[in-house]
Scaffold this motif. Structure first.
Motif, mmCIF file in Angstrom:
data_model
loop_
_atom_site.group_PDB
_atom_site.id
_atom_site.type_symbol
_atom_site.label_atom_id
_atom_site.label_comp_id
_atom_site.label_asym_id
_atom_site.label_seq_id
_atom_site.Cartn_x
_atom_site.Cartn_y
_atom_site.Cartn_z
ATOM 1 N N VAL A 79 27.344 43.479 35.170
ATOM 2 C CA VAL A 79 26.972 44.146 33.909
ATOM 3 C C VAL A 79 28.002 45.234 33.575
ATOM 4 C CG1 VAL A 79 25.214 45.577 32.791
ATOM 5 C CG2 VAL A 79 24.521 43.615 34.171
ATOM 6 N N ALA A 80 28.431 45.972 34.609
ATOM 7 C CA ALA A 80 29.439 47.020 34.375
ATOM 8 C C ALA A 80 30.707 46.406 33.787
ATOM 9 C CB ALA A 80 29.742 47.745 35.683
ATOM 10 N N ALA A 81 31.114 45.251 34.329
ATOM 11 C CA ALA A 81 32.330 44.590 33.828
ATOM 12 C C ALA A 81 32.123 44.115 32.384
ATOM 13 C CB ALA A 81 32.690 43.415 34.733
ATOM 14 N N ILE A 82 30.893 43.657 32.057
ATOM 15 C CA ILE A 82 30.606 43.216 30.679
ATOM 16 C C ILE A 82 30.710 44.398 29.719
ATOM 17 C CG2 ILE A 82 28.796 42.349 29.138
ATOM 18 C CD1 ILE A 82 27.786 40.663 31.570
ATOM 19 N N ILE A 83 30.095 45.521 30.101
ATOM 20 C CA ILE A 83 30.121 46.710 29.226
ATOM 21 C C ILE A 83 31.564 47.141 28.978
ATOM 22 C CG2 ILE A 83 29.470 49.161 29.050
ATOM 23 C CD1 ILE A 83 26.935 48.415 30.690
ATOM 24 N N GLN A 84 32.378 47.031 30.035
ATOM 25 C CA GLN A 84 33.789 47.441 29.902
ATOM 26 C C GLN A 84 34.644 46.355 29.246
ATOM 27 O OE1 GLN A 84 34.964 48.561 33.940
ATOM 28 N NE2 GLN A 84 33.004 49.581 34.130
ATOM 29 N N ASN A 85 34.021 45.207 28.912
ATOM 30 C CA ASN A 85 34.749 44.054 28.370
ATOM 31 C C ASN A 85 35.890 43.636 29.292
ATOM 32 O OD1 ASN A 85 33.173 43.665 26.077
ATOM 33 N ND2 ASN A 85 34.309 45.217 24.919
ATOM 34 N N ASP A 86 35.673 43.763 30.595
ATOM 35 C CA ASP A 86 36.691 43.412 31.591
ATOM 36 C C ASP A 86 36.396 41.995 32.098
ATOM 37 O OD1 ASP A 86 38.450 43.218 33.675
ATOM 38 O OD2 ASP A 86 37.971 45.173 34.551
ATOM 39 N N ILE A 87 36.916 41.013 31.363
ATOM 40 C CA ILE A 87 36.590 39.617 31.660
ATOM 41 C C ILE A 87 37.150 39.182 33.013
ATOM 42 C CG2 ILE A 87 36.777 37.227 30.783
ATOM 43 C CD1 ILE A 87 35.056 39.127 29.041
ATOM 44 N N GLU A 88 38.361 39.651 33.339
ATOM 45 C CA GLU A 88 38.974 39.260 34.618
ATOM 46 C C GLU A 88 38.100 39.694 35.794
ATOM 47 O OE1 GLU A 88 41.517 37.232 35.196
ATOM 48 O OE2 GLU A 88 41.370 36.996 33.010
ATOM 49 N N GLN A 89 37.647 40.953 35.730
ATOM 50 C CA GLN A 89 36.789 41.481 36.789
ATOM 51 C C GLN A 89 35.482 40.692 36.864
ATOM 52 O OE1 GLN A 89 37.217 43.451 39.163
ATOM 53 N NE2 GLN A 89 35.204 44.197 39.789
ATOM 54 N N MET A 90 34.960 40.359 35.685
ATOM 55 C CA MET A 90 33.715 39.593 35.617
ATOM 56 C C MET A 90 33.887 38.242 36.293
ATOM 57 S SD MET A 90 31.669 38.975 32.163
ATOM 58 C CE MET A 90 31.055 37.340 32.352
ATOM 59 N N GLU B 237 32.702 34.506 40.518
ATOM 60 C CA GLU B 237 33.220 33.541 41.495
ATOM 61 C C GLU B 237 32.712 33.889 42.883
ATOM 62 O OE1 GLU B 237 34.737 30.817 40.860
ATOM 63 O OE2 GLU B 237 35.156 31.189 38.741
ATOM 64 N N ALA B 238 32.724 35.190 43.173
ATOM 65 C CA ALA B 238 32.312 35.627 44.512
ATOM 66 C C ALA B 238 30.807 35.435 44.739
ATOM 67 C CB ALA B 238 32.690 37.092 44.706
ATOM 68 N N GLU B 239 29.998 35.714 43.722
ATOM 69 C CA GLU B 239 28.541 35.622 43.888
ATOM 70 C C GLU B 239 27.897 35.007 42.658
ATOM 71 O OE1 GLU B 239 26.348 38.978 46.000
ATOM 72 O OE2 GLU B 239 28.211 39.933 45.360
ATOM 73 N N ALA C 26 32.677 36.291 27.721
ATOM 74 C CA ALA C 26 31.720 36.606 28.788
ATOM 75 C C ALA C 26 30.525 35.658 28.721
ATOM 76 C CB ALA C 26 31.246 38.057 28.645
ATOM 77 N N THR C 27 30.052 35.390 27.507
ATOM 78 C CA THR C 27 28.894 34.505 27.340
ATOM 79 C C THR C 27 29.218 33.100 27.839
ATOM 80 O OG1 THR C 27 28.305 35.783 25.396
ATOM 81 C CG2 THR C 27 27.196 33.680 25.639
ATOM 82 N N LYS C 28 30.384 32.594 27.428
ATOM 83 C CA LYS C 28 30.783 31.238 27.848
ATOM 84 C C LYS C 28 30.873 31.145 29.368
ATOM 85 C CE LYS C 28 33.179 29.765 23.664
ATOM 86 N NZ LYS C 28 34.444 29.818 22.941
ATOM 87 N N LEU C 29 31.480 32.151 29.937
ATOM 88 C CA LEU C 29 31.644 32.184 31.394
ATOM 89 C C LEU C 29 30.285 32.187 32.094
ATOM 90 C CD1 LEU C 29 33.964 32.461 33.466
ATOM 91 C CD2 LEU C 29 33.614 34.902 33.369
#
Lengths: 475, 213
Positions: B43-54, B59-61, B100-103
């Motif tokens: 969620v933090a990555a979504i709020i930051q719009n950080d798609i790579e981190q997301m 992938e990890a979990e 983010a939604t597609k992912l």
């Protein structure tokens, strides 16, 4: 009115006699004020939106940040005296620059747990830098003024600080958030603050070295007591115990000051919208304070301290009622047609009324502390008067985090729009809780008036807005 | 060095006391609060719009994509949410949120889960004004007619917020316009009500009123 303005500024003529170093210190105060107040407005949003803290963690770390500022302020006074004005400014601005650029860049290159720990470390470094800068600024102003122009010198300092705070709101905060968006804008504010630290460093470099030599000479042979030694000496005195009682009783209303930075920014953007101009509303308080200082202080000074304290505290506490009433009541006010207008109306009304209360209450608070202290221990009492807030600030950080995450979480506006939020789960209820806490203060002071005022020794110092007042106002 | 000794000692005592105090407060309040103490890193990555981190986190979990927060909101609902006044800011955000939604839906995020009040990700997208996100959600199986605990549907939310593009999409998808919420109001009623409250957005509301007749 014109007379009041003329009288206020006429005393500034005395500052013709001060050195350029006095103005350099004020320049440092101004540039750092731009940075400090802009950072403080956005820090809670930065911690959640850019670092990934929950509301709870963000509140906690804001509280811890203020806790460390106060702790360091107790400790660094003697260090600043020993190092001298110039060196202390170098160290303080270097610490501030380092921490601010770290906080500004880190979310762009790191993420997850590592980022959180780095941010925590940087917040503590920034707290140390802030404490050193504030303490050193006060010491420097004392040093660069004479007993004749000191009072006016501190009035100028207080005025410049408030002007800086006002510009930091509508100029810096809103400017960066509008240009770069709410999330990246917050990061840019930290980068801007880094630049301000560099400018402050340059101003410090321009300060004459001879002042440090003079200060060292002044200090030689003088053994100053440390804060803990002072505390060990005075804590058994009945005057001090009564002061502590007074300070504890006034905590509720004094914590409203911290809501301005801990709770308000999130409240604004979550009940209105993310791109809300929160800097502009934060500018209203210092603007009202400056205007009030110039126009009304001479009138206010004619009244008794305790009466003014109670009146000021009551007004400050009552300001929260605007935020606490159900929004359907506000919607019934003629001219208000929608929820955005209703929230804007109560936000501006709260800021205005709170500022009026603050204007009456804040200077009187410092006077009260000075008046109950034995004459030879005024400075010690002043210093130790920060103790209850030292404990209360971090607790309020955690409490605000809990309340925000329960009553003012991100997305609550959507649920308010659709009638999912009953009053007891609403942001208005959160403010009612805060109002009840704040309202305890004036009531308690009225009930315990005899206990807390019996030691008031002398009002001769009253009316001076000296250095601790400015310090209190700054933080 | 002698003169610094007592100062440093005092400073260390104060810092140690402050740290212990902060740690004790932290544990105490964590125990009191329980859930909601930390934000899900996705969620933090979504709020930051950080798609790579997301991407890395999912992938990890990947099992965590449907984890609800304190309010019952899943990462997909967070991806479908934004609250901006400026329509340009809404569009800019949507560009990131669509990724983010597609992912998330690729990684089996359920578009029909609802939060504490019965809102689905599609309802959040309708309220926020994200037509592309709404389209992706519908394409992934989101029920466009689902109602929340007070009877609000995605169409009603788009109508009351003046989000023309989402309302048009939902109408095109065949969503019924006559459904009433708990207060007995249809999407048309809500749009009409809001047109009076927000006269500066009359144009959008007029368009919606013509769509949901």
């Amino acid at each position: 009115m014109f007379e009041a303005v003329k009288n206020y500024f006429s005393e500034f003529k005395i500052l013709k006699t001060v050195s350029k170093d006095f103005w350099l210190v004020n320049a440092i105060q101004f540039f750092d004020g731009l940075a400090y107040f802009a950072v403080i407005i956005v820090i809670s949003l930065y911690l959640t939106d850019s670092v990934g803290f929950s509301d709870m963690e963000a509140g906690a770390w804001q509280g811890i940040f203020f806790l460390f500022i106060t702790a360091f302020m107790f400790a660094v006074g003697s260090i600043c005296d020993t190092l001298g004005v110039k060196k202390t400014f170098y160290i303080a601005t270097a610490l501030l620059g380092l921490s601010r650029i770290g906080l500004g860049i880190a979310p762009q290159i790191a993420a997850g747990g590592g980022l959180k720990y780095f941010v925590m470390a940087m917040l503590i470094v920034m707290a140390l830098g802030t404490a050193m800068l504030v303490t050193n600024t006060n010491a420097a102003l004392r040093h660069f003024t004479t007993p004749e122009n000191r009072g006016t010198g501190f009035n100028v300092y207080y005025l410049i600080m408030n002007i800086g705070a006002a510009i930091a709101g509508f100029g810096v905060t809103d400017g960066f958030r509008a240009a770069f968006g709410p999330v990246n804008g917050n990061l840019m504010i930290f980068n801007f603050s880094f630049v301000m630290a560099l400018i402050c460093f340059f101003c410090a470099w321009l300060i004459s070295k001879r002042h440090d030599d003079a200060a060292a000479a002044e200090k030689s042979g003088v053994t100053e007591k440390t804060p803990l030694q002072i505390f060990a000496e005075v804590w058994k005195e009945s005057a001090f115990q009564k002061l502590v009682l007074f300070l504890v009783l006034t905590l509720g209303v004094r914590l409203v000051f911290t809501h301005q930075t801990m709770v308000m920014p999130k409240y604004y953007v979550r009940t209105l919208y993310n791109d809300f101009e929160l800097g502009l509303v934060n500018s209203l308080n210092p603007i009202i304070i400056v205007v009030g200082l110039v126009l009304f202080i001479p009138i206010i000074n004619k009244f008794n301290i305790v009466k003014l304290l109670v009146v000021g505290m009551t007004i400050s506490a009552l300001s929260l009622l605007f935020l606490a009433v159900p929004n359907s009541w506000i919607m019934a006010v003629p001219g208000i047609t929608n929820l955005n207008q209703a929230y804007l109306y109560i936000i501006v009304a709260q800021i205005f009324v709170f500022a009026v209360g603050e204007l009456i209450f804040s200077p009187r608070f410092v006077e009260y502390v000075a008046s109950v202290a034995p004459k030879d221990k005024v400075a010690a009492y002043m210093g130790l008067s920060a103790l209850p807030m030292f404990i209360a600030r971090p607790i309020n950080g955690f409490v605000s985090g809990m309340l925000i995450s329960s009553y003012c979480y991100d997305g609550i506006r959507a649920k308010i729009d659709t009638g999912h939020i009953p009053y007891l789960q609403s942001p208005e209820w959160m403010w009612m809780i805060y109002f009840i806490l704040a309202a305890i203060s004036p009531i308690a002071i009225l009930l315990w008036r005899n206990k807390v005022t019996s030691e008031a020794t002398d009002d001769s110092d009253a009316g001076k807005k000296d250095e601790p007042a400015a310090e209190e106002a700054a933080h | 060095m002698k003169k610094y000794g007592p100062i440093v000692k005092d400073a260390l005592i104060l810092v140690a006391f402050s740290s212990i105090f902060a740690v004790v407060c932290n544990y105490g309040f964590k125990a009191l609060k329980g859930q909601g103490v930390t934000t899900d890193p996705i969620v933090a990555a979504i709020i930051q719009n950080d798609i790579e981190q997301m991407k890395k986190l999912i992938e990890a979990e990947s099992g965590r994509v449907n984890n609800p927060d304190e309010q019952g909101r899943t990462p997909l609902m967070w991806a479908a949410y934004a609250n901006f006044k400026d329509t340009v800011a809404v569009s800019k955000n949507e560009e990131k949120r669509i990724e983010a939604t597609k992912l998330l839906v690729e990684k089996n995020a359920d578009p029909n889960l609802s939060d504490r009040d019965g809102w689905t990700a599609l309802m959040w997208a309708a309220w926020s004004g994200f037509p592309k996100v709404a389209e992706t959600l519908i394409a992934s199986g989101a029920d466009p007619e689902k109602a929340d605990k007070r009877g609000y549907t995605a169409l009603m939310l788009a109508a009351m917020r003046g989000n023309v593009a989402v309302a048009r999409l939902l109408v095109e998808k065949g969503v019924r316009t006559t459904v009433k919420n708990a207060d007995g109001k249809t999407a048309h009623d809500l749009a009409q009500e809001m047109a009076v409250k927000y006269p500066d957005r009359k144009k959008e509301y007029d368009e919606i009123l013509s769509l949901v007749l």
